[in-house]
Design a protein around this motif. Structure first.
Motif, PDB file in Angstrom:
ATOM      1  N   ARG A 299       0.827  -1.198   0.000  1.00 31.17           N
ATOM      2  CA  ARG A 299       0.000   0.000   0.000  1.00 31.17           C
ATOM      3  C   ARG A 299       0.867   1.256   0.000  1.00 31.17           C
ATOM      4  N   ASN A 300       1.862   1.274   0.889  1.00 34.47           N
ATOM      5  CA  ASN A 300       2.644   2.488   1.094  1.00 34.47           C
ATOM      6  C   ASN A 300       4.134   2.188   1.167  1.00 34.47           C
ATOM      7  N   PHE A 301       4.896   3.176   0.818  1.00 38.75           N
ATOM      8  CA  PHE A 301       6.357   3.160   0.920  1.00 38.75           C
ATOM      9  C   PHE A 301       6.730   3.620   2.331  1.00 38.75           C
ATOM     10  N   CYS A 302       7.501   2.818   3.044  1.00 39.99           N
ATOM     11  CA  CYS A 302       7.883   3.120   4.434  1.00 39.99           C
ATOM     12  C   CYS A 302       9.384   3.409   4.477  1.00 39.99           C
ATOM     13  N   PHE A 303       9.747   4.656   4.459  1.00 43.22           N
ATOM     14  CA  PHE A 303      11.160   5.029   4.374  1.00 43.22           C
ATOM     15  C   PHE A 303      11.830   5.068   5.751  1.00 43.22           C
ATOM     16  N   ALA A 304      11.339   5.915   6.640  1.00 45.06           N
ATOM     17  CA  ALA A 304      11.986   6.066   7.944  1.00 45.06           C
ATOM     18  C   ALA A 304      11.056   6.823   8.869  1.00 45.06           C
ATOM     19  N   ASP A 305      11.425   6.853  10.129  1.00 47.67           N
ATOM     20  CA  ASP A 305      10.683   7.621  11.115  1.00 47.67           C
ATOM     21  C   ASP A 305      11.656   8.029  12.218  1.00 47.67           C
TER      22      ASP A 305
ATOM     23  N   VAL B  92      18.143   2.669  14.337  1.00 48.70           N
ATOM     24  CA  VAL B  92      17.638   1.298  14.419  1.00 48.70           C
ATOM     25  C   VAL B  92      17.277   0.826  13.017  1.00 48.70           C
ATOM     26  N   ILE B  93      17.762  -0.358  12.657  1.00 47.42           N
ATOM     27  CA  ILE B  93      17.440  -0.949  11.353  1.00 47.42           C
ATOM     28  C   ILE B  93      16.665  -2.240  11.608  1.00 47.42           C
TER      29      ILE B  93
ATOM     30  N   ASP C 291       2.494  -0.879   6.776  1.00 45.28           N
ATOM     31  CA  ASP C 291       2.099  -0.719   5.377  1.00 45.28           C
ATOM     32  C   ASP C 291       0.908   0.220   5.248  1.00 45.28           C
ATOM     33  N   MET C 292       0.013   0.185   6.207  1.00 44.02           N
ATOM     34  CA  MET C 292      -1.164   1.047   6.171  1.00 44.02           C
ATOM     35  C   MET C 292      -0.800   2.509   6.454  1.00 44.02           C
ATOM     36  N   GLN C 293       0.131   2.725   7.400  1.00 45.75           N
ATOM     37  CA  GLN C 293       0.469   4.087   7.808  1.00 45.75           C
ATOM     38  C   GLN C 293       1.646   4.689   7.045  1.00 45.75           C
ATOM     39  N   GLY C 294       2.448   3.847   6.399  1.00 46.29           N
ATOM     40  CA  GLY C 294       3.613   4.361   5.686  1.00 46.29           C
ATOM     41  C   GLY C 294       4.743   4.765   6.608  1.00 46.29           C
ATOM     42  N   ARG C 295       4.828   4.145   7.794  1.00 51.05           N
ATOM     43  CA  ARG C 295       5.883   4.436   8.767  1.00 51.05           C
ATOM     44  C   ARG C 295       6.382   3.125   9.352  1.00 51.05           C
ATOM     45  N   PRO C 296       7.678   2.993   9.593  1.00 48.90           N
ATOM     46  CA  PRO C 296       8.198   1.761  10.180  1.00 48.90           C
ATOM     47  C   PRO C 296       7.929   1.677  11.675  1.00 48.90           C
ATOM     48  N   PHE C 297       7.774   0.453  12.161  1.00 50.25           N
ATOM     49  CA  PHE C 297       7.642   0.169  13.596  1.00 50.25           C
ATOM     50  C   PHE C 297       6.516   0.973  14.250  1.00 50.25           C
TER      51      PHE C 297
ATOM     52  N   TYR D 246      16.371   7.268  15.395  1.00 54.04           N
ATOM     53  CA  TYR D 246      16.041   7.248  13.969  1.00 54.04           C
ATOM     54  C   TYR D 246      15.837   5.800  13.557  1.00 54.04           C
ATOM     55  N   ILE D 247      14.740   5.524  12.847  1.00 52.94           N
ATOM     56  CA  ILE D 247      14.316   4.150  12.601  1.00 52.94           C
ATOM     57  C   ILE D 247      14.046   3.926  11.122  1.00 52.94           C
ATOM     58  N   THR D 248      14.527   2.801  10.614  1.00 57.41           N
ATOM     59  CA  THR D 248      14.225   2.410   9.236  1.00 57.41           C
ATOM     60  C   THR D 248      14.199   0.890   9.156  1.00 57.41           C
ATOM     61  N   ASN D 249      13.983   0.361   7.961  1.00 52.99           N
ATOM     62  CA  ASN D 249      14.009  -1.078   7.704  1.00 52.99           C
ATOM     63  C   ASN D 249      14.907  -1.369   6.512  1.00 52.99           C
ATOM     64  N   VAL D 250      15.324  -2.618   6.394  1.00 49.98           N
ATOM     65  CA  VAL D 250      16.082  -3.032   5.211  1.00 49.98           C
ATOM     66  C   VAL D 250      15.209  -2.891   3.970  1.00 49.98           C
TER      67      VAL D 250
END
Length: 270
Positions: free
Chosen positions: A105-111, A120-121, A130-136, A165-169
């Motif tokens: 649904r959404n691109f989740c880059f970082a928060d 944090v990775i 996926d619904m909010q477009g934010r990781p964690f 600062y938070i992101t995902n692979v």
């Protein structure tokens, strides 16, 4: 005779079939099966028949290596050309070769606080992310916030000294929350490496196996956790993912020890 396209007594047109398929995907279904079990040992021996066919009758495999090399080069070029986090996010979101983007649904880059000392990775977005477009931001994300708040860090902190600062692979949710595939990790690696360079943290926390594969080319988080290593040129601490802690509450004691290790390094006492 034409078969009547029905499903349990209801007419099944293309639009209804697609809606049913999407509904099952939302439930996490990722493998088709029949209504009744199939005795595969009783099936005709089709594998040997195909193997015995002339080589010319079998389709040649697609040249995946060439395509993969082109995609990897494109990822490197797009990531390397970004000079800000905003440019990197735009470049990664526009990267078409990875199939995951088509089903998310959404691109989740970082928060969180860009420029924070700790980055944090994680692995990949889940349903809530996926619904909010934010990781964690799901249950695991809420636990992560409480964990780092216990050592004085928060993603909404104004001060970079106490920010997180938070992101995902992977910035897109895999179907059914499956584990990211090696090819997907490899395609996103140039973006992740550039992400670390532009965010400029002092240290990394690798939450789970997927970030360890990306940053260390190793896995086995239960053995890696708690030991400071180097990833992307920075000190990095592998930790068990908050989702694992929700399933295994007894592991929270070890996670608390890991958090204290992060706090000690921040304070210069480790």
């Amino acid at each position: 005779m034409t078969a009547d396209p029905t499903y349990r007594g209801f007419a099944l047109d293309a639009e209804t079939a697609l809606a049913l398929l999407q509904w099952q995907a939302e439930l996490g279904v990722d493998e088709p099966c029949l209504d009744a079990a199939v005795d595969r040992y009783a099936l005709p021996d089709r594998v040997e028949t195909a193997a015995a066919a002339p080589a010319a009758a079998r389709p040649a495999p697609a040249p995946q290596s060439d395509v993969g090399a082109d995609h990897a080069a494109l990822a490197e070029r797009l990531a390397g050309g970004a000079t800000t986090l905003a440019e990197l996010a735009a470049a990664q979101e526009s990267f078409e070769p990875i199939e995951l983007r088509k089903g998310a649904r959404n691109f989740c880059f970082a928060d969180g606080r860009a420029g924070a000392r700790v980055m944090v990775i994680g692995e990949a977005p889940g349903e809530e992310e996926d619904m909010q477009g934010r990781p964690f931001v799901g249950r695991a994300g809420q636990l992560l916030d409480r964990m780092f708040a216990a050592i004085g860090l928060a993603r909404d902190a104004v001060d970079a000294e106490r920010g997180l600062y938070i992101t995902n692979v992977l910035p897109w949710r895999p179907p059914g929350n499956r584990r990211p595939e090696p090819a997907e990790i490899a395609l996103m690696l140039p973006f992740l490496r550039r992400h670390v360079e532009l965010a400029q943290p002092e240290m990394l926390v690798l939450m789970g196996n997927t970030p360890c594969i990306a940053g260390l080319n190793r896995q086995g988080i239960l053995k890696l956790r708690g030991q400071w290593v180097e990833a992307f040129g920075l000190p990095a601490l592998p930790m068990t993912h908050p989702a694992y802690l929700l399933r295994t509450p007894l592991a929270k004691r070890e996670a608390w020890g890991d958090l204290l290790s992060v706090a000690a390094r921040l304070d210069g006492t480790a």
